[in-house]
Design a protein around this motif. Structure first.
Motif, mmCIF file in Angstrom:
data_model
loop_
_atom_site.group_PDB
_atom_site.id
_atom_site.type_symbol
_atom_site.label_atom_id
_atom_site.label_comp_id
_atom_site.label_asym_id
_atom_site.label_seq_id
_atom_site.Cartn_x
_atom_site.Cartn_y
_atom_site.Cartn_z
ATOM 1 N N ASP A 32 14.634 3.325 -14.760
ATOM 2 C CA ASP A 32 13.128 3.849 -15.031
ATOM 3 C C ASP A 32 12.228 2.807 -14.530
ATOM 4 N N LEU A 33 11.391 3.010 -13.892
ATOM 5 C CA LEU A 33 10.211 2.141 -13.129
ATOM 6 C C LEU A 33 9.475 1.289 -14.075
ATOM 7 N N THR A 34 9.578 1.645 -15.518
ATOM 8 C CA THR A 34 9.117 0.970 -16.506
ATOM 9 C C THR A 34 9.747 -0.495 -16.701
ATOM 10 N N ASP A 35 11.142 -0.109 -16.385
ATOM 11 C CA ASP A 35 11.996 -1.452 -16.635
ATOM 12 C C ASP A 35 11.813 -2.421 -15.562
ATOM 13 N N VAL A 36 11.126 -2.390 -14.759
ATOM 14 C CA VAL A 36 10.962 -3.294 -13.555
ATOM 15 C C VAL A 36 9.523 -3.440 -13.231
ATOM 16 N N VAL A 37 8.692 -3.616 -14.248
ATOM 17 C CA VAL A 37 7.025 -3.690 -13.706
ATOM 18 C C VAL A 37 6.677 -4.712 -12.914
ATOM 19 N N GLY A 38 7.252 -5.812 -12.988
ATOM 20 C CA GLY A 38 6.804 -7.005 -12.221
ATOM 21 C C GLY A 38 7.338 -6.766 -10.793
ATOM 22 N N PRO A 39 8.694 -6.417 -10.810
ATOM 23 C CA PRO A 39 9.105 -6.264 -9.143
ATOM 24 C C PRO A 39 8.577 -5.033 -8.650
ATOM 25 N N ALA A 40 8.118 -4.019 -9.336
ATOM 26 C CA ALA A 40 7.375 -2.873 -8.981
ATOM 27 C C ALA A 40 6.106 -3.147 -8.079
ATOM 28 N N ARG A 41 5.383 -4.048 -8.704
ATOM 29 C CA ARG A 41 4.005 -4.491 -8.182
ATOM 30 C C ARG A 41 4.170 -5.140 -6.825
ATOM 31 N N ARG A 42 5.434 -5.855 -6.674
ATOM 32 C CA ARG A 42 5.671 -6.359 -5.540
ATOM 33 C C ARG A 42 6.455 -5.480 -4.236
ATOM 34 N N ALA A 43 6.852 -4.435 -5.066
ATOM 35 C CA ALA A 43 7.740 -3.531 -4.069
ATOM 36 C C ALA A 43 7.084 -3.020 -2.711
ATOM 37 N N GLU A 44 7.775 -3.170 -1.559
ATOM 38 C CA GLU A 44 7.214 -2.789 -0.359
ATOM 39 C C GLU A 44 8.071 -1.491 0.028
ATOM 40 N N LEU A 45 9.245 -1.431 -0.353
ATOM 41 C CA LEU A 45 10.309 -0.307 -0.269
ATOM 42 C C LEU A 45 11.001 0.280 -1.567
ATOM 43 N N ILE A 46 10.957 1.528 -1.479
ATOM 44 C CA ILE A 46 11.719 2.120 -2.610
ATOM 45 C C ILE A 46 12.919 3.171 -2.264
ATOM 46 N N VAL A 47 13.996 3.082 -2.681
ATOM 47 C CA VAL A 47 15.053 3.896 -2.190
ATOM 48 C C VAL A 47 15.130 4.999 -3.566
ATOM 49 N N ILE A 48 15.244 5.911 -3.291
ATOM 50 C CA ILE A 48 15.302 7.196 -4.400
ATOM 51 C C ILE A 48 16.336 8.013 -4.338
ATOM 52 N N ARG A 49 16.673 9.021 -5.086
ATOM 53 C CA ARG A 49 17.693 10.001 -5.154
ATOM 54 C C ARG A 49 17.201 11.180 -5.717
ATOM 55 N N SER A 50 17.810 12.072 -5.911
ATOM 56 C CA SER A 50 17.503 13.631 -6.588
ATOM 57 C C SER A 50 17.411 13.249 -7.924
ATOM 58 N N GLY A 51 16.336 13.605 -8.609
ATOM 59 C CA GLY A 51 15.920 13.423 -9.766
ATOM 60 C C GLY A 51 14.980 12.360 -10.215
ATOM 61 N N THR A 52 14.652 11.597 -9.227
ATOM 62 C CA THR A 52 13.720 10.318 -9.304
ATOM 63 C C THR A 52 12.458 10.888 -8.975
ATOM 64 N N ARG A 53 11.459 10.755 -9.981
ATOM 65 C CA ARG A 53 10.173 11.237 -9.711
ATOM 66 C C ARG A 53 9.231 10.055 -9.233
ATOM 67 N N LEU A 54 8.385 10.612 -8.045
ATOM 68 C CA LEU A 54 7.427 9.798 -7.598
ATOM 69 C C LEU A 54 5.975 10.341 -7.514
ATOM 70 N N GLY A 55 5.520 10.579 -8.792
ATOM 71 C CA GLY A 55 4.033 11.100 -8.784
ATOM 72 C C GLY A 55 2.868 10.348 -8.864
ATOM 73 N N ALA A 56 1.821 10.601 -9.425
ATOM 74 C CA ALA A 56 0.739 9.565 -9.452
ATOM 75 C C ALA A 56 0.949 8.311 -10.391
ATOM 76 N N ASP A 57 1.402 8.711 -11.421
ATOM 77 C CA ASP A 57 1.670 7.426 -12.383
ATOM 78 C C ASP A 57 2.748 6.593 -11.890
#
Length: 587
Positions: A32-57
């Motif tokens: 869950d992205l809420t588990d990696v708040v700090g790294p998420a702010r520095r993320a330049e690339l994200i690798v996702i799979r089915s079931g991963t949500r990338l909405g506005a939040d």
């Protein structure tokens, strides 16, 4: 300053490969992205799979995101509009898993037709339901496929030998497949294969109205696209009531599992936890693709300008393709060459191949769109079908190399077909996955054979003291070895200038040591390329004679097994002997 990050949704790929090959970024795996708040702010690339949500939040928590890499095809849960607004690139691989999903589709259909899930569920609850498990033959079944993307097409190909007739649910975008209006399919089909993406127009497309219309045939229903494309509860009720003879559903995510709890009544129901692509070779191929894509996006500063060059040419190709569709309505238009593979330089032309159902074909003139030259070539479909016949199987025997000679002679034409895709972004390729795999084997066998010839020349030139000529051949060998590695990785043979580009900048410099060292490096890399296409797991067997360790011996793989070759001398090896040879040359 802390390093930028790559985020990997758990199960999307092997994060260790990213750690090993991209040292400039920290890699974090998340559930869950809420588990990696700090790294998420520095993320330049994200690798996702089915079931991963990338909405506005979720995207709001990723302020520095530049790229989304989807290890598959589905776009459900991804706010593509917001990605476009923020200029975030979306990179997918919709074809890598298609053949594996089609394999699941065949297995599921066979299970349903023989009512295996019903019998198994009955036994699990203590009931012996032999009489209720009388199956129906597939050989005469009418099969409707909903969705003509890579999975739908692969399903059609794998099912064809086992069923009667196959048609696709008609859509304006389908021009090269047998089709029937969707409203007519419930009264015609004995089997429905649903391979649709989860879009607004596809949501619950197969609903209670569809089930009512299809009830007279009590069809089998196999879902390999997204669960949202069917009304799940209505389908389960239809199965209970006998209006469906069987239901197989693969794309079941964790949140969907409650729909498929075993009830009091055994059903001809097969539900699996989205395992269609869960095949080792597919996972390995997707892991490699994710890593190569991430490297190309993050480590090559010129990538953005290259993308712009490609975009301009794809737009020009699309404009000319639209003109050709009006001028020659019975033809089909395909973009070929480097641009079709996503590569261009500042002077690149675009190649379009126009296929005509019958000859004679017209002579077509090049066109200019926004300063981009679009070269046109007409070809009869019969010639294309003849070429595709070479992609039906890989066949080389020690005493039968005629087909290999033909494939080598026609390899340039086969490469055109291998690169061909519809002239727009994410365009459907002309060849299916099985044909592309056969092309990969022909191309790799060609590069191995060429390397063997170069090594023979190199040996002769060195013995004659022609060192300048030997240096030239050594450089050609280096290029040939890299091309072999590229083809093993699934790339077409685009020509020498694109060889380092396809390798994503990883081409080693030509060896500066003695000739023996160069040959040993070439031998090791060629063997690794062959093993990527033909993996072996045999244990080493038997001693290796010392003369087989001389650096001029190179490996080959024919249909009938392994061999090593040096000039005109050939030694056949069992998998165990190959493993022993590999171990001996890599002490």
């Amino acid at each position: 300053m802390r390093a930028p990050t790559i985020l990997v949704a758990k199960g999307a790929c092997d994060p260790g490969a990213l750690v090993r090959r991209i040292s400039s970024h920290d890699v974090y795996e998340f559930t869950d992205l809420t588990d990696v708040v700090g790294p998420a702010r520095r993320a330049e690339l994200i690798v996702i799979r089915s079931g991963t949500r990338l909405g506005a939040d979720q995207l709001a928590a990723l302020p520095n995101l530049r790229h989304v890499v989807r290890a598959g095809s589905g776009l459900d849960g991804i706010d593509t509009v917001l990605l476009d607004e923020r200029g975030i690139g979306l990179h997918r691989n919709p074809e890598a898993s298609a053949q594996a999903v089609a394999e699941w589709c065949l297995a599921a259909l066979l299970c349903l037709a023989r009512r295996i899930p019903l019998g198994a569920q009955g036994l699990a609850s203590g009931d012996h339901l032999k009489a209720a498990c009388t199956g129906t033959p597939l050989a005469s079944a009418n099969v409707a496929i909903w969705g003509a993307g890579p999975v739908g097409r692969a399903a059609a190909a794998i099912l064809a030998p086992f069923v009667g007739e196959i048609v696709f649910a008609a859509r304006p975008s389908i021009t090269d497949l047998p089709q029937m209006p969707a409203d007519d399919l419930p009264g015609w089909a004995d089997v429905h294969i649903v391979a649709l993406p989860a879009t607004a127009e596809n949501t619950a497309l197969l609903d209670s109205a569809f089930l009512h219309a299809a009830a007279g045939r009590a069809p089998l229903l196999v879902v390999v696209g997204r669960l949202a494309t069917i009304d799940t509860e209505a389908c389960l009720q239809a199965l209970t009531d006998g209006h469906l003879s069987g239901l197989a559903v693969d794309p079941v995510e964790t949140a969907d599992a409650h729909h498929f709890r075993t009830g009091p009544k055994p059903l001809n129901l097969l539900a699996t936890p989205h395992i269609g692509a869960q095949r080792r070779d597919v996972r390995r191929r997707l892991d490699d693709w994710v890593t190569d894509t991430a490297r190309a996006l993050l480590l090559r500063p010129a990538a953005a300008s290259v993308n712009e060059l490609v975009d301009v040419r794809v737009r020009a190709a699309g404009e000319v393709a639209s003109q050709l569709a009006e001028e020659y309505p019975s033809s089909s238009v395909w973009m070929t060459g480097p641009v079709a593979c996503g590569f261009a330089h500042a002077r690149s032309d675009v190649d379009l191949r126009v296929l005509f159902p019958a000859g004679p074909v017209p002579v077509l003139q090049s066109r200019i769109v926004d300063g981009v030259r679009v070269d046109l070539e007409a070809q009869a479909m019969a010639e294309v079908d003849e070429l595709r016949g070479l992609l039906g199987q890989f066949h080389i025997l020690g005493d039968d190399v005629d087909l290999f000679r033909t494939a080598r002679r026609r390899l340039a034409a086969l490469t055109v077909l291998r690169t061909a895709r519809a002239p727009h972004h994410d365009g459907q390729p002309l060849l299916d996955e099985a044909e592309r795999d056969v092309y990969r084997r022909w191309a790799l066998a060609d590069r191995i054979q060429h390397a063997i010839s170069l090594v023979e020349d190199l040996d002769g030139l060195m013995q004659a003291g022609l060192t300048d000529a030997a240096d030239l051949v050594a450089r050609q060998l280096q290029t040939t070895v890299q091309q072999a590695e590229n083809t093993a990785a699934g790339h077409p043979l685009l020509g020498d200038k694109w060889t380092p580009v396809l390798a994503a900048g990883a081409t080693p410099s030509p060896p500066t040591g003695p000739l023996d060292q160069a040959l040993r490096q070439a031998r090791a890399r060629l063997l690794a390329a062959l093993l990527e296409v033909w993996p072996e797991s045999a244990e080493p067997h038997g001693p290796v004679p010392s003369h087989r360790l001389e650096p001029g011996w190179l490996p080959q793989r024919y249909s009938d097994g392994w061999r090593i070759k040096r000039a005109d001398a050939t030694i056949r090896l069992t998998p165990g002997q190959l493993a022993a040879w590999q171990q001996a040359i890599h002490p």
